[in-house]
Motif scaffolding. Sequence first.
Motif, PDB file in Angstrom:
ATOM      1  N   VAL A 195       0.844  -1.192   0.000  1.00 49.89           N
ATOM      2  CA  VAL A 195       0.000   0.000   0.000  1.00 49.89           C
ATOM      3  C   VAL A 195       0.879   1.241   0.000  1.00 49.89           C
ATOM      4  N   VAL A 196       0.653   2.123  -0.969  1.00 47.96           N
ATOM      5  CA  VAL A 196       1.399   3.370  -1.084  1.00 47.96           C
ATOM      6  C   VAL A 196       0.459   4.526  -0.787  1.00 47.96           C
ATOM      7  N   CYS A 197       0.841   5.390   0.141  1.00 45.43           N
ATOM      8  CA  CYS A 197       0.028   6.547   0.503  1.00 45.43           C
ATOM      9  C   CYS A 197       0.505   7.770  -0.280  1.00 45.43           C
ATOM     10  N   SER A 198      -0.443   8.502  -0.834  1.00 50.32           N
ATOM     11  CA  SER A 198      -0.079   9.596  -1.739  1.00 50.32           C
ATOM     12  C   SER A 198       0.631  10.747  -1.042  1.00 50.32           C
ATOM     13  N   HIS A 199       0.410  10.929   0.262  1.00 43.60           N
ATOM     14  CA  HIS A 199       1.052  12.052   0.946  1.00 43.60           C
ATOM     15  C   HIS A 199       2.565  11.893   0.992  1.00 43.60           C
ATOM     16  N   THR A 200       3.072  10.676   0.787  1.00 43.97           N
ATOM     17  CA  THR A 200       4.520  10.451   0.748  1.00 43.97           C
ATOM     18  C   THR A 200       5.096  10.686  -0.645  1.00 43.97           C
ATOM     19  N   ILE A 201       4.224  10.924  -1.618  1.00 48.36           N
ATOM     20  CA  ILE A 201       4.654  10.997  -3.008  1.00 48.36           C
ATOM     21  C   ILE A 201       4.735  12.422  -3.525  1.00 48.36           C
ATOM     22  N   GLY A 202       3.703  13.234  -3.285  1.00 48.58           N
ATOM     23  CA  GLY A 202       3.667  14.563  -3.880  1.00 48.58           C
ATOM     24  C   GLY A 202       2.845  15.530  -3.071  1.00 48.58           C
ATOM     25  N   GLY A 203       2.746  16.769  -3.606  1.00 47.76           N
ATOM     26  CA  GLY A 203       2.023  17.836  -2.932  1.00 47.76           C
ATOM     27  C   GLY A 203       0.604  17.967  -3.425  1.00 47.76           C
ATOM     28  N   VAL A 204       0.014  19.138  -3.139  1.00 45.27           N
ATOM     29  CA  VAL A 204      -1.384  19.383  -3.482  1.00 45.27           C
ATOM     30  C   VAL A 204      -1.567  19.373  -4.992  1.00 45.27           C
ATOM     31  N   GLY A 205      -2.650  18.783  -5.443  1.00 43.75           N
ATOM     32  CA  GLY A 205      -2.950  18.549  -6.849  1.00 43.75           C
ATOM     33  C   GLY A 205      -3.278  17.079  -6.982  1.00 43.75           C
ATOM     34  N   LEU A 206      -4.546  16.731  -6.731  1.00 43.29           N
ATOM     35  CA  LEU A 206      -4.902  15.325  -6.533  1.00 43.29           C
ATOM     36  C   LEU A 206      -4.587  14.452  -7.734  1.00 43.29           C
ATOM     37  N   LEU A 207      -4.946  14.893  -8.925  1.00 43.60           N
ATOM     38  CA  LEU A 207      -4.772  14.041 -10.094  1.00 43.60           C
ATOM     39  C   LEU A 207      -3.304  13.720 -10.337  1.00 43.60           C
ATOM     40  N   GLU A 208      -2.457  14.735 -10.319  1.00 42.66           N
ATOM     41  CA  GLU A 208      -1.032  14.511 -10.561  1.00 42.66           C
ATOM     42  C   GLU A 208      -0.402  13.667  -9.457  1.00 42.66           C
ATOM     43  N   ARG A 209      -0.804  13.937  -8.211  1.00 40.13           N
ATOM     44  CA  ARG A 209      -0.266  13.142  -7.094  1.00 40.13           C
ATOM     45  C   ARG A 209      -0.754  11.702  -7.179  1.00 40.13           C
ATOM     46  N   GLU A 210      -2.025  11.526  -7.516  1.00 38.93           N
ATOM     47  CA  GLU A 210      -2.571  10.180  -7.640  1.00 38.93           C
ATOM     48  C   GLU A 210      -1.891   9.408  -8.760  1.00 38.93           C
TER      49      GLU A 210
END
Length: 1013
Positions: A195-210
């Motif tokens: 399981v990968v949590c998006s908050h560890t990947i990128g900042g605000v901007g749901l589509l790009e972070r997702e």
Amino acid sequence: MTQGPGPYRIGVDVGGTNTDAAIIDIAGTDSESRGVCASSKTPTTADVTSGIHTVIENVLSKSAVDRKEVLSVAIGTTHFVNAVVEADGRRLSKVAVVRLCGPFTTQVPPFSDFPLALKEIMKGPVFYLHGGEEHNTKFHATASLLTVKATVKSIQEAGVTAVAVVGVFSPLDHRGLHEETCKRLMQEQDSSLSVVCSHTIGGVGLLERENATILNASILTLARRTVRAFCEAMVKLQLNCPLYLTQNDGTLTDAATAAELPIKTFASGPTNSMTGAAYLASLDRGIANARSETQVLVIDVGGTTSDVCALFPSGFPRQAPNFVEVGGVRTAFSMPEVLSVGLGGGSHVFYDSDTDRVQVGPESVGHYLTSKALVFGGEIMTTTDIVVASGKAEIGDVSKAHGIPSQVVAKARAQIKRILERAVEDMKVSDLPVTLLLVGGGSIVQMDDLEGVAECIIPPRHDSANAVGAAIAKVAGEVDIIEILADRDEKAVLEEAKHQAIEAAVSRGADRDSIKIVAIDKLPLQYVTNKATRLVLKAVGTLALPGPNVPAVNGAHMSGTTVHGINGDAEREAEKKFRQKVEVETLASSVKFSAFMDIDAYRPDVRDHVWYIAPVDLEFIATGTGVLGTGGGGPSYLQYLQCLESLRNSKGKGTMRVVAPESLQDADVCVFGSWYGAPSVSGERMPAGTEILTAVDYSVKLSGYTHFEAVIADEIGGGNGLSTFPTSVYYDIPVVDGDLMGRAYPSLEHGTPYVYGEPITPCVAADGKGNVAVVLKAESNRRVETMLRSQCVDLGLKIAVACTPLTGSAIKQYAIPNTVSQAWYIGRAVHQARRSKTNLIDAIFATAPGRLLYTGKIIDVKRDVSRGYTMGQCTIAPLSTEEQDPSSMTGDVSTSSPDDSRCLIIPFQNEYLFAAYADAANPDDTLRHEVICTVPDLISILGQDGEAIGSQELRYGLRVNVIGMSAHPLWTDDERGLRVGGPEGFGLDMKWKSLGPYQKPRSVVHEFNRVTV
């Protein structure tokens, strides 16, 4: 020869075909050799470990460096990104996506803008659960344990083990509480889930972070296996120093972190190559000859991909805009703008004897080149074989290439040449010739002169530029927080944030004395009164000398696991046969329809005065609405995706179509519904899809109408210019070719019908949870705005609004005509200019007359939200000689200012209000301002690619063009229009400064109409 006492750093780049290494004497970086003691190259091995072991042993042996003097090893790899670029199902996993969003975000589902090949490989089940946050970090209700259990069961039944958990606004809470809780509950049900949590990947901007989180989850198994191999190599080499991996921005991360967040290393190979190339050519010291008539590009040709990047004369690579595409997938990272294409020394060359067709790539034999290529006794024809057959290199058994038919060699060479030329063209922004730095072990595939390339330079150690770039990488620390600045010392808050960023860099291994704050972004949240501001800071420093407490090898504990070959124990047939028949360009995003068509030959489908919208029309309109947004209107891209989803799912529903305003009957009823709120929220808490429809339904009921025949946009600028199209499909009614502003404005009172007395109430606000608020009556149109704004804040800063419907008579009298067409023509012009590499500004003005106001670089952005909406000012300065990029598509820069020493200021209230020349030493000195353009005329700030930059996207360092266009006479020929939409309406003590006469936009409906009845 034995080297001095050091210290030394080793850089390694593990490519799909070769593994490179370089060892650098830190004390000798100012020497002619730039401190490079030795470099080496060896074929990448299936077990990874032996290849790294061999190449590092080689450089240690060549340099005679005592390994005790090696301070660190930094590794960059392209394995992860290669799997994505090649859409390789053998190395990618299906991913289940769990959005913690409540009822929101469903109008743009996961994988919406994925290329078809990657979507087919990666797309797993999608779930929308309760959870997530608001912009103020207020939590929504969380998903129940029962719901999570049911979700896990569905994921198991789908046979998926990789999961991306994406919570709305999760990056603003560094703990990622809802995401981490969901992850824990899921793994309690099934410990085998990754399981990968998006908050560890990128900042605000749901589509790009997702999107980035999905890619990270898909590549996770490969990443863990690969990093374990790296650690095993360190143990076998007996190197008692830390191990790092290089990241997308050229900085370092420890091995254990990289194994769980491989997405952050996706572009490390290209980034290392570009920084290494600039370093070896001394561009980082400004020594290289800055050619005024060419632009500098770097092409790094590896075994699997070729990576292209543009460099400034200073040696710094051109930075990517607000998002970066990886394998055609839109993600958000801070890194140089790099284009990767599927061409390398190991690329397959397919020959179809039935059609006599030759296809080069994108598939590659990768690190099997020395066993699979013809010249090495294999059975797969590769680009290396073509090079040997052409007599351009002597590699392997030359006689093995003599059997390749001459017509195959000729066609393969022609296609290689075309792929490289296309890559160069895609990275150029003008038709100026190119000075090319060619690096990488696969650079031999460049056999023929490339059109537009004036000079090709091969720097010393060019084949190890990637390893050199890894060796010189630095360490970064970042902070991304929201602070309430009301009644606080803003400088003190900022200093504390700087301290946190510095400490973050120190904790990751940076030398404290070398750390500098290299980026500060202050992003106020709109429609709030407590000065809530998002602070994003980045600190960078050199890697510190290891102390007694530094672990021998970061992440070395992973090395105890058995290491298997990166691509499996044996090559298997590629799952997707069609990928052998398509060119590398087909890996571009599936939402870029203009990339696969002849734009000049395209004709929109207009029959009997009705324009039937196609996907490419939406693409053009989205670009045009951005330009007409004048800094506001919300993001066009997300609304474009919503329109595409509506169009794709319109079968059995309504038809997406546009009609001219004059086709309306006087008694017809025209509705509108638009998005209302903060753009920074729009990109994160995406809509449920019911908001506008709910608002429209209630507005019709409350107005007393029993029917409606059309829909019109309240503002053509930004995302709201596209908001009518899903409504058109849902109700099966046409969109009127026009809007109520002719641009974007910050409030509803700026609709032209309301300026001239048409009723605005009752006015309805609705959110995705079913909440509906109504302003039945207000003392003034401005009062309507303040009442709605209160509802907007209460409902989370993103709602839909619909005012009372308008009659066909009112539309014909007070709407701005043909603005959907205007957006289409502007968008088409931008895409045509990009394709032909002609002047973007001239192309826009050929279809929408205007004036280039300024060309320069943003040097300051100030924002203030204390009044409930964003006020601010952008300062743009002339480019210095070093900063000037001869490849800019701006036309005659001398027209931008009569005095090159002056800067340009642009105040904004969401949208841009006026433009004025100002004293560069004191831009706030209003007495020295020379106003050159004001509202209601349109002011738009464009990036170098012609895309508009919204006021929320303004940031230091962006190179921009500022253009102006004349407003409709409804705004300028009557004092009522100027009173509301001109300087007076915004409290500005200045007169309207006209740009010139207005020219009515052309009509797509009229120009392309075909009579079929």
